[in-house]
Design a protein around this motif. Structure first.
Motif, PDB file in Angstrom:
ATOM      1  N   ALA A 124     -26.210  33.394  23.305  1.00  0.00           N
ATOM      2  CA  ALA A 124     -26.800  34.686  23.684  1.00  0.00           C
ATOM      3  C   ALA A 124     -25.967  35.349  24.771  1.00  0.00           C
ATOM      4  O   ALA A 124     -25.728  36.566  24.738  1.00  0.00           O
ATOM      5  CB  ALA A 124     -28.244  34.496  24.149  1.00  0.00           C
ATOM      6  N   THR A 125     -25.487  34.554  25.731  1.00  0.00           N
ATOM      7  CA  THR A 125     -24.650  35.100  26.807  1.00  0.00           C
ATOM      8  C   THR A 125     -23.329  35.620  26.249  1.00  0.00           C
ATOM      9  O   THR A 125     -22.865  36.697  26.636  1.00  0.00           O
ATOM     10  CB  THR A 125     -24.402  34.028  27.883  1.00  0.00           C
ATOM     11  OG1 THR A 125     -25.671  33.564  28.373  1.00  0.00           O
ATOM     12  CG2 THR A 125     -23.598  34.589  29.043  1.00  0.00           C
ATOM     13  N   VAL A 181     -23.852  39.045  24.621  1.00  0.00           N
ATOM     14  CA  VAL A 181     -24.067  40.129  25.579  1.00  0.00           C
ATOM     15  C   VAL A 181     -22.789  40.440  26.354  1.00  0.00           C
ATOM     16  O   VAL A 181     -22.439  41.607  26.554  1.00  0.00           O
ATOM     17  CB  VAL A 181     -25.243  39.793  26.529  1.00  0.00           C
ATOM     18  CG1 VAL A 181     -25.311  40.764  27.686  1.00  0.00           C
ATOM     19  CG2 VAL A 181     -26.551  39.787  25.755  1.00  0.00           C
ATOM     20  N   ALA A 241     -20.493  42.285  24.070  1.00  0.00           N
ATOM     21  CA  ALA A 241     -20.995  43.652  23.868  1.00  0.00           C
ATOM     22  C   ALA A 241     -20.691  44.529  25.080  1.00  0.00           C
ATOM     23  O   ALA A 241     -20.552  45.747  24.949  1.00  0.00           O
ATOM     24  CB  ALA A 241     -22.489  43.623  23.591  1.00  0.00           C
ATOM     25  N   ASN A 242     -20.566  43.905  26.266  1.00  0.00           N
ATOM     26  CA  ASN A 242     -20.226  44.639  27.485  1.00  0.00           C
ATOM     27  C   ASN A 242     -18.714  44.781  27.675  1.00  0.00           C
ATOM     28  O   ASN A 242     -18.258  45.226  28.721  1.00  0.00           O
ATOM     29  CB  ASN A 242     -20.832  43.959  28.717  1.00  0.00           C
ATOM     30  CG  ASN A 242     -22.318  44.221  28.845  1.00  0.00           C
ATOM     31  OD1 ASN A 242     -22.854  45.133  28.231  1.00  0.00           O
ATOM     32  ND2 ASN A 242     -22.996  43.409  29.628  1.00  0.00           N
ATOM     33  N   THR A 258     -32.286  35.055  23.882  1.00  0.00           N
ATOM     34  CA  THR A 258     -31.644  36.344  23.669  1.00  0.00           C
ATOM     35  C   THR A 258     -32.307  37.421  24.520  1.00  0.00           C
ATOM     36  O   THR A 258     -31.627  38.220  25.177  1.00  0.00           O
ATOM     37  CB  THR A 258     -31.687  36.728  22.171  1.00  0.00           C
ATOM     38  OG1 THR A 258     -30.995  35.720  21.421  1.00  0.00           O
ATOM     39  CG2 THR A 258     -31.051  38.087  21.931  1.00  0.00           C
ATOM     40  N   LYS A 259     -33.623  37.423  24.549  1.00  0.00           N
ATOM     41  CA  LYS A 259     -34.373  38.405  25.351  1.00  0.00           C
ATOM     42  C   LYS A 259     -34.072  38.236  26.842  1.00  0.00           C
ATOM     43  O   LYS A 259     -33.827  39.217  27.546  1.00  0.00           O
ATOM     44  CB  LYS A 259     -35.870  38.228  25.095  1.00  0.00           C
ATOM     45  CG  LYS A 259     -36.756  39.115  25.929  1.00  0.00           C
ATOM     46  CD  LYS A 259     -38.213  38.803  25.666  1.00  0.00           C
ATOM     47  CE  LYS A 259     -39.019  39.141  26.890  1.00  0.00           C
ATOM     48  NZ  LYS A 259     -40.309  38.538  26.942  1.00  0.00           N
ATOM     49  N   VAL A 319     -31.368  36.843  28.295  1.00  0.00           N
ATOM     50  CA  VAL A 319     -29.978  37.195  28.606  1.00  0.00           C
ATOM     51  C   VAL A 319     -29.775  38.707  28.550  1.00  0.00           C
ATOM     52  O   VAL A 319     -29.094  39.283  29.399  1.00  0.00           O
ATOM     53  CB  VAL A 319     -29.004  36.447  27.670  1.00  0.00           C
ATOM     54  CG1 VAL A 319     -27.589  36.974  27.814  1.00  0.00           C
ATOM     55  CG2 VAL A 319     -29.052  34.947  27.949  1.00  0.00           C
ATOM     56  N   GLN A 320     -30.379  39.378  27.576  1.00  0.00           N
ATOM     57  CA  GLN A 320     -30.251  40.836  27.502  1.00  0.00           C
ATOM     58  C   GLN A 320     -30.824  41.499  28.744  1.00  0.00           C
ATOM     59  O   GLN A 320     -30.234  42.432  29.290  1.00  0.00           O
ATOM     60  CB  GLN A 320     -30.936  41.372  26.245  1.00  0.00           C
ATOM     61  CG  GLN A 320     -30.167  41.078  24.985  1.00  0.00           C
ATOM     62  CD  GLN A 320     -30.916  41.464  23.719  1.00  0.00           C
ATOM     63  OE1 GLN A 320     -32.145  41.582  23.711  1.00  0.00           O
ATOM     64  NE2 GLN A 320     -30.176  41.621  22.630  1.00  0.00           N
ATOM     65  N   LYS A 321     -31.960  41.009  29.204  1.00  0.00           N
ATOM     66  CA  LYS A 321     -32.568  41.594  30.395  1.00  0.00           C
ATOM     67  C   LYS A 321     -31.724  41.292  31.634  1.00  0.00           C
ATOM     68  O   LYS A 321     -31.498  42.163  32.469  1.00  0.00           O
ATOM     69  CB  LYS A 321     -33.992  41.086  30.582  1.00  0.00           C
ATOM     70  CG  LYS A 321     -34.694  41.748  31.746  1.00  0.00           C
ATOM     71  CD  LYS A 321     -36.165  41.703  31.636  1.00  0.00           C
ATOM     72  CE  LYS A 321     -36.784  42.539  32.741  1.00  0.00           C
ATOM     73  NZ  LYS A 321     -38.209  42.589  32.659  1.00  0.00           N
ATOM     74  N   PHE A 379     -28.473  40.637  31.900  1.00  0.00           N
ATOM     75  CA  PHE A 379     -27.187  41.333  31.931  1.00  0.00           C
ATOM     76  C   PHE A 379     -27.307  42.834  31.719  1.00  0.00           C
ATOM     77  O   PHE A 379     -26.293  43.529  31.616  1.00  0.00           O
ATOM     78  CB  PHE A 379     -26.213  40.699  30.929  1.00  0.00           C
ATOM     79  CG  PHE A 379     -25.658  39.396  31.436  1.00  0.00           C
ATOM     80  CD1 PHE A 379     -24.564  39.375  32.284  1.00  0.00           C
ATOM     81  CD2 PHE A 379     -26.247  38.194  31.082  1.00  0.00           C
ATOM     82  CE1 PHE A 379     -24.059  38.177  32.772  1.00  0.00           C
ATOM     83  CE2 PHE A 379     -25.751  36.994  31.557  1.00  0.00           C
ATOM     84  CZ  PHE A 379     -24.651  36.985  32.404  1.00  0.00           C
ATOM     85  N   SER A 380     -28.524  43.367  31.690  1.00  0.00           N
ATOM     86  CA  SER A 380     -28.694  44.817  31.587  1.00  0.00           C
ATOM     87  C   SER A 380     -28.204  45.514  32.850  1.00  0.00           C
ATOM     88  O   SER A 380     -27.893  46.701  32.842  1.00  0.00           O
ATOM     89  CB  SER A 380     -30.158  45.183  31.322  1.00  0.00           C
ATOM     90  OG  SER A 380     -30.948  44.867  32.459  1.00  0.00           O
TER      91      SER A 380
END
Length: 174
Positions: free
Chosen positions: A59-60, A63, A66-67, A160-161, A163-165, A167-168
């Motif tokens: 998951a990391t 993200v 994606a960044n 996933t949820k 890690v997304q939060k 690294f937001s």
């Protein structure tokens, strides 16, 4: 009257189920645009099973990529992840009381009934270290309730949820 009581209990139950909370800290002197690559600290000990470690790192990876970051054997940033799990008694309760009395005398009885059972929580700390300077430059700490006995697909969705939060807010903007 009973409808109002049931509505109150339902509302309290919904609000007691907290979402993921994340706290951030970073070095304000760092220009994060200079970082392009990452990898994980060797022999990282997260405190979880190897299966969950892999889910969390997958998951990391998604993200971070994606960044705009690339995974590298000679990274700009090293990621260290530490996980702690604990359980807590419910914070909410419903009070029931019976009272009576007249002319200065009285009797009272009260009781608190906890809402819900014990909950399992997980704190995940993400440290991003400048690999050249060996210096912590960014940190996020997430705290959330976790279902311990879930299937693999739910565990992937959970990580996933998180890690997304987390690294937001990365990289931080000047």
């Amino acid at each position: 009257m009973m409808k109002h009581f049931l509505f109150l209990v339902l509302t309290a139950t919904l609000f007691s189920c907290g979402s993921t909370k994340v706290a951030y800290d970073y070095d304000e002197q760092i220009d994060f645009t200079t970082y392009k690559t990452y990898n994980y600290i060797g022999e990282m000990q997260t405190g979880m099973s190897q299966l969950d470690d892999n889910r969390l790192m997958d998951a990391t990876d998604l993200v971070m990529q994606a960044n705009g970051f690339s995974k590298s054997e000679t990274p700009d940033l090293l990621i260290n992840i530490v996980v702690e799990q604990y359980d807590a008694a419910p914070q909410n309760s419903v009070g029931i009381g019976v009272g009576g009395g007249s002319y200065g005398g009285g009797v009272s009885v009260g009781a608190g009934i906890p809402l819900g059972g014990r909950k399992d929580y997980q704190t995940i700390t993400f440290d991003l270290v400048d690999a050249r300077k060996d210096m912590l430059v960014w940190q996020a700490v997430s705290d959330s309730n976790v279902a311990v006995n879930t299937n693999p697909q739910d565990r992937v969705a959970y990580f996933t949820k998180i890690v997304q939060k987390v690294f937001s807010e990365f990289p931080p903007e000047k």
